[in-house]
Structure formats: C-alpha cells, structure tokens
Design a protein around this motif. Structure first.
Motif, PDB file in Angstrom:
ATOM      1  N   GLY A 132       0.752  -1.246   0.000  1.00  0.00           N
ATOM      2  CA  GLY A 132       0.000   0.000   0.000  1.00  0.00           C
ATOM      3  C   GLY A 132       0.781   1.294   0.000  1.00  0.00           C
TER       4      GLY A 132
ATOM      5  N   GLU B  41       2.478   4.533  -1.543  1.00  0.00           N
ATOM      6  CA  GLU B  41       2.228   5.317  -2.755  1.00  0.00           C
ATOM      7  C   GLU B  41       3.450   6.089  -3.221  1.00  0.00           C
ATOM      8  OE1 GLU B  41      -1.334   7.685  -2.446  1.00  0.00           O
ATOM      9  OE2 GLU B  41      -2.403   6.099  -1.372  1.00  0.00           O
TER      10      GLU B  41
ATOM     11  N   ARG C  81      -3.696   8.308   7.813  1.00  0.00           N
ATOM     12  CA  ARG C  81      -2.553   7.521   7.335  1.00  0.00           C
ATOM     13  C   ARG C  81      -1.268   8.051   7.952  1.00  0.00           C
ATOM     14  NH1 ARG C  81      -3.035   4.708   2.446  1.00  0.00           N
ATOM     15  NH2 ARG C  81      -1.033   3.790   3.070  1.00  0.00           N
TER      16      ARG C  81
ATOM     17  N   ASP D 209      -4.503  -0.534   5.505  1.00  0.00           N
ATOM     18  CA  ASP D 209      -3.720   0.606   5.012  1.00  0.00           C
ATOM     19  C   ASP D 209      -2.721   1.083   6.062  1.00  0.00           C
ATOM     20  OD1 ASP D 209      -4.814   0.800   2.430  1.00  0.00           O
ATOM     21  OD2 ASP D 209      -6.552   1.889   3.196  1.00  0.00           O
TER      22      ASP D 209
ATOM     23  N   GLN E  13       1.885   5.626   3.923  1.00  0.00           N
ATOM     24  CA  GLN E  13       1.496   6.053   2.585  1.00  0.00           C
ATOM     25  C   GLN E  13       2.708   6.548   1.801  1.00  0.00           C
ATOM     26  OE1 GLN E  13      -1.569   9.011   2.686  1.00  0.00           O
ATOM     27  NE2 GLN E  13      -2.175   8.690   0.552  1.00  0.00           N
TER      28      GLN E  13
END
Length: 395
Positions: free
Chosen positions: A15, A17, A152, A186, A190
């Motif tokens: 997960g 990014e 997050r 999650d 991030q």
C-alpha cells in the motif's frame, strides 16, 4: 531431515504510494504533504530525535502551523497505554496525517494509533479485540478490522529494521507485558522519506543492531517455508547490501553506506510480507518484552541460532546466499557469526544478560504464540524442538 511442504507462492503489495530515497526529508516533506492533500500534521518521534538533534526544529521551520501536535512519549516496544493516549491527542487536534520520525517503535505506534482512530477504539479492551487472525493455512496474518482508514502515516525512518514496510503493529500490553498483534488496514506508511543525513545521527550501535534485524527479515524471506521468487531475489540483494555496508557505518563521514543500508531495507521490505517468516522473526516478540531487551539485540542471537538449526535443511537456500556473498562452502551460520563479531553485537543468550531461568520463563509464552512454532523450514512444533533451538542460542 523433515521439512515443511512448500506452498504456492503469492506476492502482497502493502500500500505504499511514494518512496523517496536519498533525500533531505525537511526539504522533500512539504511537497509530499501537498501532493497527498494533507495540512494538519501530528508528529510522533523518538525522544532522542526530539531532544538531541535539531531535526524537529527543522520540520517546524518548514511546516509552521501545519503541525497541530507532537508526542515523543513512545517508550520501548510502544506500550499500548502510550498508543491510546497519543491517538486521543491526534483525534482532538483534528490531525489529517501522522508523521513518524524514528525507528520501529515510533512507526509501530503510528500504525496502532491509526487503528484506534479508524475504529474509534480508545481503550485497552476495544483495541485488544482487534488482534489479527491467521489464514486457514496458517501462513498469513489477517486483519479483523474492516473500518476504512481515517488517517494515514508518512514515515521518516531513523533505523534499519524495516517497520516502515509492513502494516503490522505489535505494541506491548502494559498489563501482561505480552505483545499485542495488529494488522492495520492501510497501515503501511502512505509515503516513506529516506534521509541518509538524518540516519547518520542515529547512534552507531543502534543503527547496526537494527540493521541486523533488517538482515534477519531478509534471511527469513529467503529461507521461508513458502518462498516467492520475487521476494527471494530482493532478499538476496538486501543481504548483500547489509553484509557489505553495516561494518562501514562506523565512519559517519561516508554517506554512501548509509544510503545503501536504507536501500537494503527497501529491498527487504518489498518482499517480507509476501512469505511466512520463521522462528527468529517471531521469538524476538517473546524475548524482547520478557527479557527486557531490545528487539534488535535479540534478533542478533536468534538469527544466528536459526541459521544453526537450519544447517543441512536449508541447503539450497544457504547455497544461494553463500554464493551471493562470495563465500561458497562455508557454513552460513559462520558467515553470520563473523559479521556479528565484527560489529560487536551479541551472539549468545548470555551476551544479552539473560539467565537460564529467565529463558525458561519464555518457553510457555513461545509455545502459546500463534507464529513461533509455525512455518519453520525445519519444523519447530513441540516443546523439545523449541528447547533444542534455544540451546543453540547459548553456544
């Protein structure tokens, strides 16, 4: 010798990014926050970063009133009481992102805080009810939380143990001294910002020991009971980088070894959640809180004991690793011992200051743990097996 039956391979994306490598975190962070749409930052950092470096002051100068809260009350193994307190503070500050600056305890705390906020679980009992369950084949940890992530984490790691690459958080329960076990939806950061200049400010011994914990993750990936070719390839490269660069971290004038060790954590992290890990990975979760020792120090000893236990069973895997390290024909545990000795790291349970009686107190919790006796390439299923591998850790 008997081995665990090889299982079909799978790969798990965790997960992330954005991963920024070899950057100045204070310079890069504002752009990352803007890209991801965040404006209310709650910082979770280690006390040493907060009080012994200027890094948090640099972030304050860059972010200004975007910072809505900060805590450095983390503690060893991130006690659950600290998690709950910090989660309430982040909620009350109306933070829209958690920023971790520190090692595994700091990043684990942010994951658990995220679970608290997403689930609205702000007390011990509510949180403990969310601990992970195992897949039917016992190889994968599954979340019991299905609430969408309300917040997050962005991570700026200051150690090398790869916590930034997993959604797993294991804060210690203050009442039982056992590790709680969460898989957070999650929960992997991030974004990750790897800043080698910041890493150079971490005490050398801590950096080396957490590098050994990262190395242990990579070895467990390469010697898994259910290997995956992509994960193994990444793990082999990570092992090379750790072995080559950890001894060079003593010279803080050289930036490249720090950058290469951060790259090793990246390679390790990209594969470690895709395959089940064995004894040394999980026994750390018993030895740490029960022995009152750091995870990374325990990992040094248990990694070496596991390599001895697997001698003659993990022959193909060890052959690949020996070849990758340019040391074919040597027992793999001898290669690891040489590294630990060179780094001045512990090699036996006695080196950790443990007594036979203290280790004896760990037998029951280890047998009750859902993972210690599962997924070992050379099976560890009975109490006699556990005692045999721990005996290797005294030698």
């Amino acid at each position: 010798m008997e081995t665990v039956e090889q299982k079909p391979g799978r790969y798990r994306f965790t997960g992330h990014e954005r991963v920024l490598h070899n950057v100045s975190a204070p310079d890069a962070l504002p752009g990352v926050l803007s890209l991801l749409g965040y404006s209310r930052v709650f910082i979770v950092c280690s006390r040493s970063i907060h009080t012994k470096t200027s890094f948090i002051d640099q972030l304050k100068a860059r972010l200004g009133d975007q910072i809505v809260g900060l805590t450095d009350d983390v503690g060893e193994h991130s006690p659950l009481s600290n998690v709950l307190k910090a989660a309430r503070a982040a909620r009350d500050a109306r933070a829209d992102v958690l920023l971790s600056v520190g090692g595994g305890s700091v990043m684990d705390m942010c994951k658990a805080m995220q679970l608290c906020i997403s689930e609205g679980a702000y007390d011990r009992e509510s949180m403990l009810a969310l601990q992970f369950v195992l897949s039917e084949d016992g190889t994968e940890m599954l979340t019991t939380s299905h609430a969408p992530a309300a917040i997050r984490q962005i991570a700026i790691p200051t150690t090398l143990a790869t916590s930034e690459w997993t959604p797993v958080s294991t804060p210690v329960d203050d009442e039982t001294r056992l590790k709680a076990r969460f898989v957070v939806p999650d929960g992997s950061p991030q974004a990750i910002l790897y800043d080698p200049v910041l890493l150079q400010q971490t005490p050398t011994r801590l950096l080396m020991s957490t590098g050994i914990r990262g190395l242990d993750h990579a070895i467990n990936t390469a010697c898994s009971s259910a290997t995956h070719p992509f994960a193994s390839l990444l793990a082999e490269k990570a092992i090379q980088l750790y072995m080559q660069n950890l001894p060079k971290l003593r010279d803080t004038r050289q930036r490249d070894p720090f950058t290469q060790c951060q790259l090793a954590t990246w390679y390790t992290g990209m594969g470690q959640m895709s395959v089940p890990h064995g004894f040394s990975h999980w026994m750390v979760h018993i030895a740490g809180p029960y022995g009152g020792i750091a995870h990374s120090d325990a990992a040094c000893v248990l990694m070496l004991a596991q390599a001895k236990w697997l001698e003659g069973t993990a022959t193909l895997q060890h052959d690949r690793l020996r070849a990758a390290l340019g040391q074919p024909g040597r027992p793999f545990h001898d290669i690891l011992r040489d590294l630990l000795v060179e780094l001045g790291m512990p090699t036996t349970l006695g080196d950790l200051g443990l007594t036979r009686a203290r280790v004896e107190s760990m037998i029951g919790p280890a047998l009750e743990h859902p993972m210690v006796t599962r997924n070992n390439l050379r099976p560890i299923t009975a109490e006699a097996d556990l005692r045999a591998v721990l005996e290797l850790a005294w030698q």
